[in-house]
Motif scaffolding. Sequence first.
Motif, PDB file in Angstrom:
ATOM      1  N   ASP A  53       0.856  -1.189   0.000  1.00 61.18           N
ATOM      2  CA  ASP A  53       0.000   0.000   0.000  1.00 61.18           C
ATOM      3  C   ASP A  53       0.891   1.238   0.000  1.00 61.18           C
ATOM      4  O   ASP A  53       1.963   1.237   0.563  1.00 61.18           O
ATOM      5  CB  ASP A  53      -0.943   0.025   1.204  1.00 61.18           C
ATOM      6  CG  ASP A  53      -0.202  -0.057   2.531  1.00 61.18           C
ATOM      7  OD1 ASP A  53       1.024  -0.217   2.538  1.00 61.18           O
ATOM      8  OD2 ASP A  53      -0.858   0.046   3.570  1.00 61.18           O
ATOM      9  N   ILE A  54       0.445   2.265  -0.671  1.00 61.46           N
ATOM     10  CA  ILE A  54       1.210   3.506  -0.717  1.00 61.46           C
ATOM     11  C   ILE A  54       0.472   4.501   0.177  1.00 61.46           C
ATOM     12  O   ILE A  54      -0.454   5.179  -0.253  1.00 61.46           O
ATOM     13  CB  ILE A  54       1.343   4.022  -2.162  1.00 61.46           C
ATOM     14  CG1 ILE A  54       2.080   2.973  -2.999  1.00 61.46           C
ATOM     15  CG2 ILE A  54       2.070   5.352  -2.192  1.00 61.46           C
ATOM     16  CD1 ILE A  54       2.162   3.311  -4.463  1.00 61.46           C
ATOM     17  N   ASP A  55       0.841   4.520   1.457  1.00 58.13           N
ATOM     18  CA  ASP A  55       0.116   5.368   2.402  1.00 58.13           C
ATOM     19  C   ASP A  55       1.022   6.150   3.353  1.00 58.13           C
ATOM     20  O   ASP A  55       0.531   6.903   4.181  1.00 58.13           O
ATOM     21  CB  ASP A  55      -0.881   4.538   3.201  1.00 58.13           C
ATOM     22  CG  ASP A  55      -0.208   3.455   4.044  1.00 58.13           C
ATOM     23  OD1 ASP A  55       0.998   3.210   3.862  1.00 58.13           O
ATOM     24  OD2 ASP A  55      -0.893   2.864   4.880  1.00 58.13           O
ATOM     25  N   ASP A  56       2.322   5.994   3.237  1.00 51.65           N
ATOM     26  CA  ASP A  56       3.257   6.712   4.107  1.00 51.65           C
ATOM     27  C   ASP A  56       3.989   7.773   3.299  1.00 51.65           C
ATOM     28  O   ASP A  56       4.486   7.496   2.206  1.00 51.65           O
ATOM     29  CB  ASP A  56       4.271   5.748   4.725  1.00 51.65           C
ATOM     30  CG  ASP A  56       3.609   4.618   5.497  1.00 51.65           C
ATOM     31  OD1 ASP A  56       2.634   4.901   6.209  1.00 51.65           O
ATOM     32  OD2 ASP A  56       4.052   3.475   5.375  1.00 51.65           O
ATOM     33  N   ALA A  57       4.062   8.987   3.841  1.00 55.29           N
ATOM     34  CA  ALA A  57       4.695  10.075   3.090  1.00 55.29           C
ATOM     35  C   ALA A  57       5.305  11.080   4.056  1.00 55.29           C
ATOM     36  O   ALA A  57       5.027  11.066   5.250  1.00 55.29           O
ATOM     37  CB  ALA A  57       3.655  10.762   2.208  1.00 55.29           C
ATOM     38  N   ILE A  58       6.157  11.942   3.497  1.00 52.18           N
ATOM     39  CA  ILE A  58       6.737  13.035   4.271  1.00 52.18           C
ATOM     40  C   ILE A  58       6.652  14.326   3.462  1.00 52.18           C
ATOM     41  O   ILE A  58       6.476  14.316   2.248  1.00 52.18           O
ATOM     42  CB  ILE A  58       8.198  12.757   4.676  1.00 52.18           C
ATOM     43  CG1 ILE A  58       9.100  12.582   3.452  1.00 52.18           C
ATOM     44  CG2 ILE A  58       8.296  11.564   5.606  1.00 52.18           C
ATOM     45  CD1 ILE A  58      10.582  12.507   3.787  1.00 52.18           C
ATOM     46  N   SER A  59       6.779  15.430   4.180  1.00 52.67           N
ATOM     47  CA  SER A  59       6.859  16.739   3.538  1.00 52.67           C
ATOM     48  C   SER A  59       7.899  17.562   4.286  1.00 52.67           C
ATOM     49  O   SER A  59       8.244  17.255   5.433  1.00 52.67           O
ATOM     50  CB  SER A  59       5.507  17.451   3.563  1.00 52.67           C
ATOM     51  OG  SER A  59       5.082  17.672   4.902  1.00 52.67           O
ATOM     52  N   TYR A  60       8.402  18.596   3.626  1.00 56.69           N
ATOM     53  CA  TYR A  60       9.378  19.480   4.246  1.00 56.69           C
ATOM     54  C   TYR A  60       9.103  20.899   3.787  1.00 56.69           C
ATOM     55  O   TYR A  60       8.769  21.143   2.627  1.00 56.69           O
ATOM     56  CB  TYR A  60      10.810  19.099   3.851  1.00 56.69           C
ATOM     57  CG  TYR A  60      11.815  20.154   4.262  1.00 56.69           C
ATOM     58  CD1 TYR A  60      12.264  20.218   5.569  1.00 56.69           C
ATOM     59  CD2 TYR A  60      12.254  21.115   3.358  1.00 56.69           C
ATOM     60  CE1 TYR A  60      13.156  21.212   5.961  1.00 56.69           C
ATOM     61  CE2 TYR A  60      13.137  22.106   3.737  1.00 56.69           C
ATOM     62  CZ  TYR A  60      13.586  22.153   5.044  1.00 56.69           C
ATOM     63  OH  TYR A  60      14.450  23.137   5.431  1.00 56.69           O
ATOM     64  N   GLU A  61       9.215  21.819   4.718  1.00 60.02           N
ATOM     65  CA  GLU A  61       9.157  23.237   4.359  1.00 60.02           C
ATOM     66  C   GLU A  61       9.973  24.046   5.357  1.00 60.02           C
ATOM     67  O   GLU A  61      10.199  23.615   6.488  1.00 60.02           O
ATOM     68  CB  GLU A  61       7.719  23.740   4.264  1.00 60.02           C
ATOM     69  CG  GLU A  61       6.926  23.696   5.556  1.00 60.02           C
ATOM     70  CD  GLU A  61       5.491  24.169   5.368  1.00 60.02           C
ATOM     71  OE1 GLU A  61       5.281  25.313   4.912  1.00 60.02           O
ATOM     72  OE2 GLU A  61       4.584  23.389   5.669  1.00 60.02           O
TER      73      GLU A  61
END
Length: 83
Positions: A53-61
């Motif tokens: 499953d593709i359900d884990d993610a990250i973001s950066y700002e």
Amino acid sequence: MIAYKYSIYEEFSKEALKQTDDIPNEVLENDKIGRIDLTDKLIFTIDGADTKDIDDAISYEFKEGLHILGVHIADVSYYVTEN
């Protein structure tokens, strides 16, 4: 043998396929109530190529002198019901 033992089949049932047909391609306005809208953020998956499953993610700002790392786990149970 293991797949048979646990009733794992190569094909999806008609009911399962019907359920996927009923899932909208875009998030409905009603579904956004009580949630934070992050669609303007750059978010990318960290799941590997062999994931189920593709359900884990990250973001950066970088905002106001702060480094902000977002860790995101999709609420897939909202769209995919048990059984």
